[in-house]
Scaffold this active site. Structure first.
Site, PDB file in Angstrom:
ATOM      1  N   ASP A  11       0.841  -1.206   0.000  1.00  0.00           N
ATOM      2  CA  ASP A  11       0.000   0.000   0.000  1.00  0.00           C
ATOM      3  C   ASP A  11       0.870   1.247   0.000  1.00  0.00           C
ATOM      4  O   ASP A  11       0.936   2.010   0.974  1.00  0.00           O
ATOM      5  CB  ASP A  11      -0.939  -0.013   1.208  1.00  0.00           C
ATOM      6  N   LYS A  32       0.177  -8.154  -1.942  1.00  0.00           N
ATOM      7  CA  LYS A  32      -1.051  -7.602  -2.510  1.00  0.00           C
ATOM      8  C   LYS A  32      -0.755  -6.285  -3.208  1.00  0.00           C
ATOM      9  O   LYS A  32      -0.144  -5.390  -2.630  1.00  0.00           O
ATOM     10  CB  LYS A  32      -2.110  -7.375  -1.422  1.00  0.00           C
ATOM     11  N   ASP A  59      -5.591  -6.792  -6.146  1.00  0.00           N
ATOM     12  CA  ASP A  59      -6.824  -6.420  -5.446  1.00  0.00           C
ATOM     13  C   ASP A  59      -7.437  -5.171  -6.081  1.00  0.00           C
ATOM     14  O   ASP A  59      -7.381  -4.082  -5.512  1.00  0.00           O
ATOM     15  CB  ASP A  59      -6.511  -6.187  -3.968  1.00  0.00           C
ATOM     16  N   LEU A  60      -8.053  -5.355  -7.254  1.00  0.00           N
ATOM     17  CA  LEU A  60      -8.633  -4.226  -7.986  1.00  0.00           C
ATOM     18  C   LEU A  60     -10.110  -4.020  -7.681  1.00  0.00           C
ATOM     19  O   LEU A  60     -10.683  -2.996  -8.050  1.00  0.00           O
ATOM     20  CB  LEU A  60      -8.433  -4.419  -9.496  1.00  0.00           C
ATOM     21  N   LYS A  61     -10.725  -5.006  -7.043  1.00  0.00           N
ATOM     22  CA  LYS A  61     -12.144  -4.899  -6.676  1.00  0.00           C
ATOM     23  C   LYS A  61     -12.982  -4.424  -7.868  1.00  0.00           C
ATOM     24  O   LYS A  61     -13.688  -3.418  -7.815  1.00  0.00           O
ATOM     25  CB  LYS A  61     -12.338  -3.962  -5.480  1.00  0.00           C
ATOM     26  N   ASP A  64     -18.298  -3.222 -12.427  1.00  0.00           N
ATOM     27  CA  ASP A  64     -18.778  -2.534 -13.619  1.00  0.00           C
ATOM     28  C   ASP A  64     -19.792  -3.441 -14.313  1.00  0.00           C
ATOM     29  O   ASP A  64     -20.185  -4.477 -13.775  1.00  0.00           O
ATOM     30  CB  ASP A  64     -17.597  -2.203 -14.547  1.00  0.00           C
ATOM     31  N   ILE A  65     -20.184  -3.059 -15.517  1.00  0.00           N
ATOM     32  CA  ILE A  65     -21.125  -3.878 -16.269  1.00  0.00           C
ATOM     33  C   ILE A  65     -20.428  -5.171 -16.712  1.00  0.00           C
ATOM     34  O   ILE A  65     -19.189  -5.236 -16.751  1.00  0.00           O
ATOM     35  CB  ILE A  65     -21.673  -3.112 -17.492  1.00  0.00           C
ATOM     36  N   PRO A  66     -21.197  -6.227 -17.031  1.00  0.00           N
ATOM     37  CA  PRO A  66     -20.595  -7.526 -17.321  1.00  0.00           C
ATOM     38  C   PRO A  66     -19.494  -7.508 -18.374  1.00  0.00           C
ATOM     39  O   PRO A  66     -18.420  -8.101 -18.168  1.00  0.00           O
ATOM     40  CB  PRO A  66     -21.797  -8.360 -17.783  1.00  0.00           C
ATOM     41  N   THR A  68     -17.521  -5.149 -19.327  1.00  0.00           N
ATOM     42  CA  THR A  68     -16.325  -4.428 -18.894  1.00  0.00           C
ATOM     43  C   THR A  68     -15.514  -5.234 -17.891  1.00  0.00           C
ATOM     44  O   THR A  68     -14.280  -5.310 -17.995  1.00  0.00           O
ATOM     45  CB  THR A  68     -16.706  -3.068 -18.291  1.00  0.00           C
ATOM     46  N   THR A 123     -14.548  -4.738   4.718  1.00  0.00           N
ATOM     47  CA  THR A 123     -14.334  -4.825   6.164  1.00  0.00           C
ATOM     48  C   THR A 123     -14.320  -3.455   6.842  1.00  0.00           C
ATOM     49  O   THR A 123     -14.284  -3.369   8.060  1.00  0.00           O
ATOM     50  CB  THR A 123     -13.016  -5.557   6.481  1.00  0.00           C
ATOM     51  N   GLN A 194     -10.567  -0.619  10.110  1.00  0.00           N
ATOM     52  CA  GLN A 194     -11.200  -1.936  10.035  1.00  0.00           C
ATOM     53  C   GLN A 194     -12.252  -2.051  11.147  1.00  0.00           C
ATOM     54  O   GLN A 194     -11.932  -1.983  12.328  1.00  0.00           O
ATOM     55  CB  GLN A 194     -10.159  -3.054  10.195  1.00  0.00           C
ATOM     56  N   GLY A 214      -1.552  -5.719   6.838  1.00  0.00           N
ATOM     57  CA  GLY A 214      -0.849  -4.593   6.245  1.00  0.00           C
ATOM     58  C   GLY A 214      -0.144  -3.685   7.217  1.00  0.00           C
ATOM     59  O   GLY A 214       1.034  -3.874   7.539  1.00  0.00           O
ATOM     60  N   ARG A 215      -0.848  -2.663   7.693  1.00  0.00           N
ATOM     61  CA  ARG A 215      -0.212  -1.609   8.474  1.00  0.00           C
ATOM     62  C   ARG A 215       0.553  -2.065   9.710  1.00  0.00           C
ATOM     63  O   ARG A 215       1.583  -1.463  10.037  1.00  0.00           O
ATOM     64  CB  ARG A 215      -1.256  -0.545   8.844  1.00  0.00           C
TER      65      ARG A 215
END
Length: 237
Positions: A11, A32, A59-61, A64-66, A68, A123, A194, A214-215
């Site tokens: 990050d 990640k 980890d792009l999460k 969008d529409i199917p 894309t 989360t 979190q 992470g942190r």
């Protein structure tokens, strides 16, 4: 739990910062790459990690529409990343098309297929926010379960959930359904943003397959010492 199941987020904002962190923690095998770094460096940082024989959680999460998300999933699979995230709220059609596109992208590039996993509930969200801000009438654990089941029915290999939902999802989706848990904080670390966190030992006991930590590591004065402290804590669990 093998230490290869601990995923450490890169990050940071730049390629230089990413390389510096990777160099500080040579023992970490699974990294990640999130939105900030990927938007900043593109696929370059993924290539760097793969050249060093590291596993990559992209980890792009996607949301969008199917058509894309299918195109984005196909492109991501060509990088040979190990995990890729998509929001379950894209809907069943998008999840199915994205999963199919992953197989196509991997085949075109001659790499192992990326495992596509669904975001159930972020989360950072609390039960109150789910009900009052997003107007979702289900209790948070029930909603997370419904999102995971839809992902599984759409062919996805797993889901991202808080440790608090792990036991229920394992029971309903089966032991082979991969569960990746952010919101994991050792007893000596602050929870930050979190809302639904647990310690590494607690998450492992409930059945988490991967922990994203992470942190507590990356923001520590001595990341290497923090990594070792967490490894010791898990080994004693």
């Amino acid at each position: 739990m093998p230490l290869s199941q601990i995923i450490v987020p890169l990050d940071v904002a730049t390629e230089t910062d990413a390389i510096a962190l990777i160099d500080k923690l040579p023992e970490v095998t699974f990294w990640k790459v999130g939105l900030e770094l990927f938007v900043s460096t593109g696929a370059k940082v993924v290539k760097i990690l793969k050249e060093r024989q590291k596993q990559v959680f992209l980890d792009l999460k996607l949301h969008d529409i199917p058509n894309t998300v299918a195109g984005a999933s196909r492109a991501a699979a060509r990088y040979g990343v190990d995990l890729l995230t998509i929001h379950s709220t894209c809907g069943r059609e998008a999840l199915k098309l994205a999963h199919k596109a992953i197989q196509q992208g991997a085949q075109e590039s001659g790499v192992a297929p990326t495992r596509l996993i669904a975001i159930t509930v972020l989360t950072s969200l609390s039960s109150r926010q789910l009900a009052f801000d997003l107007k979702i009438p289900l209790e948070l654990p029930e909603y997370a379960l419904q999102m995971a089941l839809m992902a599984q029915e759409s062919g996805l290999e797993g889901a991202v959930c808080s440790p608090q939902e792990v036991a229920q999802l394992k029971d309903s989706c089966g032991k082979d359904f991969l569960l990746v848990c952010p919101g994991v904080r050792p007893t000596w670390a602050e929870t930050g943003d979190q809302k639904r966190s647990m310690t590494p030992a607690q998450a492992i006991a409930l059945g988490a397959d991967y922990l994203v930590i992470g942190r507590p590591i990356t923001a520590a004065a001595d990341p290497k010492a923090a990594w070792q402290r967490i490894c010791d804590e898990i080994a004693q669990a």
